[in-house]
Motif scaffolding. Structure first.
Motif: not given
Ligand code: B4P
Length: 185
Positions: A8-16, A35-37, A87-89, A91-93, A122-125
């Motif tokens: 899920a969003p914020g589950s820690g994919k970027g961090t790990q 996308l952010r770039a 992938p996130r959908t 069709p992407q997979a 809590t994390r995302l806020l």
């Molecule tokens: P992150 O590590 O930032 O979480 P994420 O899963 O990478 O985030 P997200 O899903 O939002 O991002 P994405 O760029 O893929 O962790 C979140 C927070 O939690 C951080 O502050 C971190 O410090 C904290 N944290 C991590 N681990 C922790 C722990 N163990 N304990 C406590 N805190 C912890 O996506 C962004 C957007 O881009 C999407 O919504 C979508 O609109 C678009 N997008 C990206 N890929 C797409 C795709 N394939 N298809 C369609 N749209 C896409």
């Protein structure tokens, strides 16, 4: 090693993901970072993506697949890569599997981060990114459950899914992931 980080969003994919790259030396592709770039550069794609991301939606599959094809095409899949947020959908997979089948380099392992919705809120806020407000987060969680969660059974049926509890100390979670990856590859 060819792996996907799913969760899920914020589950820690970027961090790990950063830790996996540092430790295993694989190439890293994050569609969210791309996308952010584009948003930061103010490109036409960035302008379109910003509206969708700020509302909590998913950027259309054709755009994401274009980005993925270009990035994966620049790599040598045999040397390994980690996909974070793609992938996130379904069709992407399916398109990703087809892309990798063409070069006979299928995925090895999909790591699913298991984190409940309350912890995610809590994390995302606390993260305070442009797309991190309560309404948007709720939308993103709903979109995850509708469009991304079906990938769990898709990859489970392939026998490639590994589930990791994504709550607790970041370094301890990483050690669990390290064990999972060493076993799977
Ligand atoms: P992150 O590590 O930032 O979480 P994420 O899963 O990478 O985030 P997200 O899903 O939002 O991002 P994405 O760029 O893929 O962790 C979140 C927070 O939690 C951080 O502050 C971190 O410090 C904290 N944290 C991590 N681990 C922790 C722990 N163990 N304990 C406590 N805190 C912890 O996506 C962004 C957007 O881009 C999407 O919504 C979508 O609109 C678009 N997008 C990206 N890929 C797409 C795709 N394939 N298809 C369609 N749209 C896409």
């Amino acid at each position: 090693m060819r792996i996907v980080l799913l969760g899920a969003p914020g589950s820690g994919k970027g961090t790990q993901g950063e830790k996996i790259v540092d430790s295993f030396g694989v190439a890293h592709i994050s569609t969210g970072d791309v996308l952010r770039a584009e948003v930061a550069a103010g490109s036409p794609l960035g302008i379109q993506a910003k509206q969708i991301m700020d509302a909590g939606g998913l950027v259309p599959d054709e755009i994401i697949l274009g980005i993925a094809r270009e990035r994966i095409g620049q790599l040598d899949p045999a040397k390994g890569f980690m996909l974070d947020g793609f992938p996130r959908t379904l069709p992407q997979a399916v398109a990703l599997d087809a892309m990798l089948d063409e070069v006979d380099q299928p995925l090895d392992c999909i790591v699913l981060f298991d984190v409940d919705d309350k912890e995610i809120m809590t994390r995302l806020l606390a993260r305070k990114r442009a797309d991190d407000n309560e309404d948007t987060i709720r939308t993103r969680l709903q979109v995850y459950s509708d469009q991304t969660a079906p990938l769990i059974s898709y990859y489970r049926d392939q026998g490639k899914l590994r589930v990791v509890k994504g709550v607790g100390d970041v370094d301890e979670i990483f050690e669990t992931i390290r064990g999972v990856l060493e076993d799977a590859i």
